[in-house]
Design a protein around this motif. Structure first.
Motif, PDB file in Angstrom:
ATOM      1  N   HIS A 123       0.843  -1.191   0.000  1.00  0.00           N
ATOM      2  CA  HIS A 123       0.000   0.000   0.000  1.00  0.00           C
ATOM      3  C   HIS A 123       0.884   1.249   0.000  1.00  0.00           C
ATOM      4  CE1 HIS A 123      -2.634  -3.098   1.735  1.00  0.00           C
ATOM      5  NE2 HIS A 123      -3.653  -2.382   1.298  1.00  0.00           N
ATOM      6  N   VAL A 127      -3.450   3.267  -0.367  1.00  0.00           N
ATOM      7  CA  VAL A 127      -3.972   2.701  -1.613  1.00  0.00           C
ATOM      8  C   VAL A 127      -3.248   1.406  -1.928  1.00  0.00           C
ATOM      9  CG1 VAL A 127      -4.209   3.051  -4.099  1.00  0.00           C
ATOM     10  CG2 VAL A 127      -4.634   4.951  -2.522  1.00  0.00           C
ATOM     11  N   GLY A 313      -0.671   8.087 -10.898  1.00  0.00           N
ATOM     12  CA  GLY A 313      -1.930   7.873 -10.201  1.00  0.00           C
ATOM     13  C   GLY A 313      -2.458   9.156  -9.602  1.00  0.00           C
ATOM     14  N   ARG A 315      -5.241  10.390  -6.342  1.00  0.00           N
ATOM     15  CA  ARG A 315      -5.897   9.866  -5.144  1.00  0.00           C
ATOM     16  C   ARG A 315      -6.644  10.992  -4.444  1.00  0.00           C
ATOM     17  NH1 ARG A 315      -3.731  10.175   0.116  1.00  0.00           N
ATOM     18  NH2 ARG A 315      -1.711  10.737  -0.804  1.00  0.00           N
ATOM     19  N   THR A 316      -7.793  10.647  -3.894  1.00  0.00           N
ATOM     20  CA  THR A 316      -8.567  11.564  -3.062  1.00  0.00           C
ATOM     21  C   THR A 316      -8.840  10.897  -1.719  1.00  0.00           C
ATOM     22  OG1 THR A 316      -9.652  12.588  -4.966  1.00  0.00           O
ATOM     23  CG2 THR A 316     -10.717  12.859  -2.825  1.00  0.00           C
ATOM     24  N   THR A 317      -8.566  11.619  -0.653  1.00  0.00           N
ATOM     25  CA  THR A 317      -8.880  11.139   0.693  1.00  0.00           C
ATOM     26  C   THR A 317      -9.749  12.187   1.385  1.00  0.00           C
ATOM     27  OG1 THR A 317      -6.806   9.908   0.853  1.00  0.00           O
ATOM     28  CG2 THR A 317      -7.948  10.383   2.914  1.00  0.00           C
ATOM     29  N   THR A 330     -11.187   6.811   0.710  1.00  0.00           N
ATOM     30  CA  THR A 330     -10.020   6.911  -0.154  1.00  0.00           C
ATOM     31  C   THR A 330     -10.365   6.319  -1.504  1.00  0.00           C
ATOM     32  OG1 THR A 330      -8.460   6.755   1.695  1.00  0.00           O
ATOM     33  CG2 THR A 330      -7.615   6.253  -0.497  1.00  0.00           C
ATOM     34  N   SER A 332      -8.830   5.988  -5.631  1.00  0.00           N
ATOM     35  CA  SER A 332      -7.605   6.140  -6.417  1.00  0.00           C
ATOM     36  C   SER A 332      -7.761   5.501  -7.785  1.00  0.00           C
ATOM     37  CB  SER A 332      -6.430   5.479  -5.677  1.00  0.00           C
ATOM     38  OG  SER A 332      -5.272   5.419  -6.498  1.00  0.00           O
ATOM     39  N   TYR A 333      -7.081   6.069  -8.767  1.00  0.00           N
ATOM     40  CA  TYR A 333      -6.924   5.464 -10.078  1.00  0.00           C
ATOM     41  C   TYR A 333      -5.434   5.453 -10.396  1.00  0.00           C
ATOM     42  CZ  TYR A 333      -6.982   4.640 -15.090  1.00  0.00           C
ATOM     43  OH  TYR A 333      -6.754   4.117 -16.340  1.00  0.00           O
ATOM     44  N   ARG A 334      -4.910   4.289 -10.838  1.00  0.00           N
ATOM     45  CA  ARG A 334      -3.495   4.190 -11.159  1.00  0.00           C
ATOM     46  C   ARG A 334      -3.322   3.513 -12.510  1.00  0.00           C
ATOM     47  NH1 ARG A 334      -0.624   6.112  -7.194  1.00  0.00           N
ATOM     48  NH2 ARG A 334       1.248   5.733  -8.468  1.00  0.00           N
ATOM     49  N   GLN A 397      -8.411   0.610 -10.108  1.00  0.00           N
ATOM     50  CA  GLN A 397      -9.196   1.491  -9.251  1.00  0.00           C
ATOM     51  C   GLN A 397      -9.210   0.922  -7.840  1.00  0.00           C
ATOM     52  OE1 GLN A 397     -13.121   2.606 -10.751  1.00  0.00           O
ATOM     53  NE2 GLN A 397     -12.539   1.819 -12.765  1.00  0.00           N
ATOM     54  N   HIS A 399     -11.209   1.803  -4.094  1.00  0.00           N
ATOM     55  CA  HIS A 399     -12.170   2.606  -3.337  1.00  0.00           C
ATOM     56  C   HIS A 399     -12.373   1.949  -1.972  1.00  0.00           C
ATOM     57  CE1 HIS A 399     -13.305   4.848  -6.978  1.00  0.00           C
ATOM     58  NE2 HIS A 399     -13.209   3.682  -7.594  1.00  0.00           N
TER      59      HIS A 399
END
Length: 942
Positions: A123, A127, A313, A315-317, A330, A332-334, A397, A399
């Motif tokens: 992680h 993420v 990537g 990320r939103t937290t 949380t 995220s897209y990577r 993704q 979530h």
């Protein structure tokens, strides 16, 4: 690239860096001056971790975890996650040809293809990273790295059987303007620049930028006759991260972060020890000469390896602090693209290496096994462009929504997680200069989805007694489509003799990879694949032929295509009988000199244009259409009791699963046999204690553990016939050899075959010595063996090449790979206050006893194949015990700590030890820990 596909193509030590006794608590919103912090930690404060998904002192955590500060990593020259290999007892991290393989206390997985999932979850900032290739260059502006031991399913995003590695970066700091720049230079022309900028935009908004540029020359040297070919482990990496934090109210925090990583260089080919091991077996070199081989001085051939990794990537937290509970989301897209193309070096340099590379069978004498040294054979070996290319494009993704309460007496967490990954995967290889042309291609699309719901709660029964219970439900599914091909073509010479050689993969060659337009070779839809369709399918997979390739010209004439070019004649009109290979045109092919029968005494020369036939072997191109789904429940129970505020005892039991999967299809549109889910149950008891010795604070912790590891999965190369046998008898599935499929054809195959037990004890402690010197240590005793197992095929041998050794072997009682019995880490550190500024230093020692790297534990079997095992030879996978030493020192020059100078040495004793080994009948390829590196840094804070 996973082991079985690699086989088809022929990795400071300080534990208590991991757990310092006197660590400085570091805030989650930290300014950039962290770059100027001293190497050791502030006395009297414990390091804070989130092993239980809440902030607590590591001494208060009832379990096994380690935490390494970012400054400690940098101080000792640690560059990325693979350098953790010798820093934490029980942890093995290896870079196997660009794939990061993590094992914790013997539990892990080397199946790093699109079909595999790691047993130890990685992680970054919360993420889950399903494919961690390239993530190493994100190790800048790092607050700490945590390693949690044991199943983690009831606590965090991705369930895992072995444990998890969690990298945590610094967040933006509100109300703080701060900046720092650091430059570094070291051996191997190591140069790097790190920078951090923290800007307060408003009272409620802050942004933070950090970046890293890092490059070094290759750790390898090409000492072979052909110069101008670059070799592995050169780096040219760039990484950047931008974060914006908005805290509109005291309760709500929103963080948006984006990062980009570009890793370029020459990647990781490893070193093939097959040739020197053969020389040692034959008595051509002594054991001392073998032991003195430098694994990074190699005889290179072909092309310079080229690695291109693009990994980015966003990320939103979102965190909300409510009344009685908190909410955290949380998302995220990577996107990670790993692209590597290489030829592997022929051998490390050793006395007589070039002589062995020039040997060929002496077919002119009746004595079998006689060899002669032929300069043409050496030239061919050096001019061999057999190459491979691996491309992995992972788009994932993540979530996770969590509702939790971190305050007693009832501490609880409820969460849900959704993970989706879409992959494009390509693996292509060419066999240059083969008597029978061979090549491999995997070209697939794989979709993975995982849903999880979990809960975990700790209740304070009394002020000094707590109980914990956790539960998780997981639903995993995976499916794949595409094509897998193993090409095999018999190419005939000018008088129908077998076999003429072929050139493919020479300078300028390019695979079509994802640009291929033919996926199903049955283009006319008649249900069969003709020879012409095989040729067309192969040609569609090539974007550009090499400058000296001749395969395209041969196949253009089709099967049984007869060329008119006659045999060359001597000046007197007679047919030349020697040499077998035309020295003018040997660029185009090789010939062992058989004609109309094996090892015929009258050897005809082969004109490179005089091929009379090209016959493909049947059953080579398999459409891929597999799927797997499973759901399972993980759980944990724990009790902990404070004997005193400074003395904790605990007991826990937890289980975890690693999802099963499916194999490559057996035959074109044939069945893809599945294998089951692995299960681990951990039992652990321990005690953590803090006390005073002569007025100085100290700690001593101890634990006993036992892992019940069931349904363990093994993967290897098997014939279709053997794979069907295992599927039917071991996995309980009804499978038949598909019609039209060669039962001797080799495929990769994963299967459940064993139950293992892993147990041991760990002791760690630390105390302060006079002179403000801190001493910390961790010792681990580990036993790990197969307790009960079916006999399994010896997949070190390829069935279609050596069926006599590719037989079923017993493995019950064997030791699990990557499990040294004894592991020790110790650290000394000191801070010396000066009239202006301070001086600090750290020295860290790590020791690992001997270990194996395959489940067969280096066993070979006698020539009569009656099952008598012997140890050694080319199948050697045992690594002797070794110790590493890392050192670092820093000088903070003035009271405001604006300037700092550091020096470091990593692997000071230059231990050349293996982090991973691939064993086949063709090779013994070893990947090594980083060699001795040293350098200096200067940092300036603004």
């Amino acid at each position: 690239m996973h082991l079985h596909r690699r086989m088809l193509l022929a990795s400071v030590a300080s534990v208590v860096l991991a757990q310092p006794a006197f660590a400085q608590e570091q805030a989650s919103q930290a300014p950039a001056e962290q770059a100027q912090e001293p190497l050791n930690e502030t006395e009297g404060e414990s390091i804070i971790v989130t092993a239980d998904r809440r902030e607590q002192s590591l001494q208060d955590f009832a379990g096994t975890a380690f935490a390494i500060s970012g400054e400690d990593l940098k101080a000792l020259g640690v560059q990325n996650v693979t350098d953790l290999q010798n820093q934490i007892p029980g942890l093995s991290v290896a870079n196997n040809q660009g794939n990061i393989e993590v094992y914790i206390r013997g539990i892990g997985s080397s199946n790093n293809t699109e079909l595999g999932d790691p047993a130890a979850a990685f992680h970054f900032d919360g993420v889950n990273i399903p494919r961690p290739s390239g993530i190493g260059s994100a190790f800048h502006d790092i607050q700490r790295v945590e390693v949690n031991v044991g199943p983690q399913g009831t606590l965090r995003g991705r369930n895992a059987t072995a444990g998890s590695i969690n990298a945590i970066s610094f967040r933006p700091g509100l109300g703080i303007f701060d900046a720092a720049v650091e430059a570094e230079y070291g051996n191997y022309d190591q140069r790097s620049v790190r920078a951090v900028l923290n800007l307060p935009v408003t009272d409620t908004v802050a942004v933070r930028f950090s970046g890293l540029y890092q490059a070094n020359d290759s750790y390898y040297s090409n000492v072979g006759p052909v110069q101008g070919i670059g070799v592995a482990e050169a780096q040219d990496n760039l990484s950047g991260r931008a974060q914006i934090l908005w805290k509109p109210t005291d309760r709500l925090t929103i963080l948006v972060a984006g990062d980009y990583i570009a890793e370029n260089g020459t990647g990781y080919t490893g070193t093939n020890y097959a040739l020197p091991l053969g020389a040692l077996e034959d008595g051509d070199i002594t054991q001392e000469e073998f032991d003195n081989i430098d694994p990074r001085e190699v005889i290179a051939r072909g092309i310079t390896p080229q690695l291109n990794t693009d990994h980015w990537g966003i990320r939103t937290t979102i965190e909300y602090e409510g009344d009685g509970f908190n909410v955290e989301y949380t998302g995220s897209y990577r996107d990670a693209v790993y692209d590597y193309e290489a030829t592997t070096p022929l051998s490390p340099a050793f006395p007589g290496a070039l002589d062995r590379l020039s040997e060929r069978d002496n077919i002119f004498t009746p004595e079998p096994g006689d060899v002669i040294n032929d300069p043409i054979i050496l030239a061919e070996n050096l001019d061999n462009f057999s190459r491979f290319r691996i491309i992995s494009d992972s788009r994932s993704q993540f979530h996770e929504l969590r509702i939790f309460n971190s305050d007693g007496p009832f501490i609880w967490s409820l969460g849900g997680v959704y993970i989706k990954e879409e992959q494009r995967s390509f693996l292509g290889s060419t066999g240059d200069r083969g008597l029978f042309f061979q090549g491999i291609e995997f070209n697939t699309r794989t979709d993975t989805e995982s849903y999880g719901i979990y809960g975990d709660a700790t209740y304070e029964v009394a002020d000094n007694f707590r109980v914990t219970a956790g539960l998780r439900y997981t639903d995993d599914s995976k499916e794949r489509t595409g094509v897998a091909a193993r090409y095999g073509l018999a190419l005939g010479g000018g008088s129908f003799e077998c076999c003429g050689g072929v050139r493919v993969g020479t300078e300028g060659f390019e695979f079509a990879a994802f640009d291929r337009t033919i996926i199903n070779p049955d283009t006319n839809g008649d249900g069969t694949i003709s020879n012409a369709e095989i040729f067309a399918f192969h040609a569609n997979g090539i974007a550009q032929n090499g400058a000296r390739d001749n395969l395209g010209a041969i196949l253009a004439n089709g099967p049984q295509g007869i060329f008119a070019t006659p045999f060359p004649e001597g000046g007197d009109g007679t047919i030349l009988t020697t040499p077998c290979i035309d020295t003018v045109s040997f660029d185009f092919f090789s010939c062992q000199g058989f004609t109309n029968g094996p090892f015929a005494p009258d050897v005809f020369p082969i004109n490179p244009g005089a091929f009379t036939y090209a016959v493909p072997f049947g059953g080579q191109i398999f459409q891929q259409d597999g799927e797997f789904a499973d759901d399972f429940v993980d759980w944990r129970l724990r009790a902990e009791f404070d004997i005193t505020p400074d003395n904790l005892i605990y007991a826990l039991v937890a289980n975890g699963h690693k999802s099963g999967g499916f194999n490559d299809n057996l035959g074109d549109n044939g069945v893809a046999p599945t294998y089951g889910t692995e299960n681990v149950v951990l039992y652990e008891i321990g005690s953590k204690n803090t006390f005073d010795i002569g007025g100085r604070r100290a700690y001593l912790n101890a634990s006993l553990f036992y892992n019940d590891y069931s349904d363990q999965v093994f993967t290897g190369l098997l014939s279709v016939e053997t794979a069907v046998e295992i599927a039917n008898e071991l996995l309980g599935q009804v499978v038949e050899v598909p019609e039209g499929t060669n039962a001797a054809l080799v495929v990769s195959f994963s299967f459940n075959a064993a139950d293992s037990r892993i147990y041991g004890a760990q002791v760690e402690g630390g105390f302060e010595l006079p002179g403000n010197i801190d001493f910390d240590f961790t010792a681990l005793y580990l036993e790990a063996e197969i307790e009960d197992a079916e006999d399994i095929p010896d997949f070190r041998f390829q069935p279609d090449v050596d069926s006599g050794n590719a037989v079923f072997r017993p493995i019950a009682g064997n030791r699990l790979p990557r499990t040294p019995k004894w592991q020790l880490n110790a650290k000394l550190s000191q801070v010396i206050e000066l009239p202006r500024g301070q001086l600090d230093w750290v020295a860290s020692l790590g020791y690992r006893s001997s270990q194996f790297h395959t489940i067969f534990n280096s066993l070979e079997f006698d020539d009569d194949n009656n099952g008598t095992p012997v140890t050694g030879g080319r199948l050697l996978d045992r690594i002797d015990g070794y110790a590493t030493l890392d050192i670092g020192a820093g000088w903070t020059i003035d009271d405001e700590r604006k300037y700092r100078i550091e020096v470091y040495g990593n692997n000071v004793t230059n231990q050349q030890e293996e982090a991973a080994i691939i064993i086949t009948q063709f090779d013994n390829t070893r990947f090594f820990i980083r060699p001795r590196t040293y350098g200096a840094r200067i940092a300036v804070k603004f």
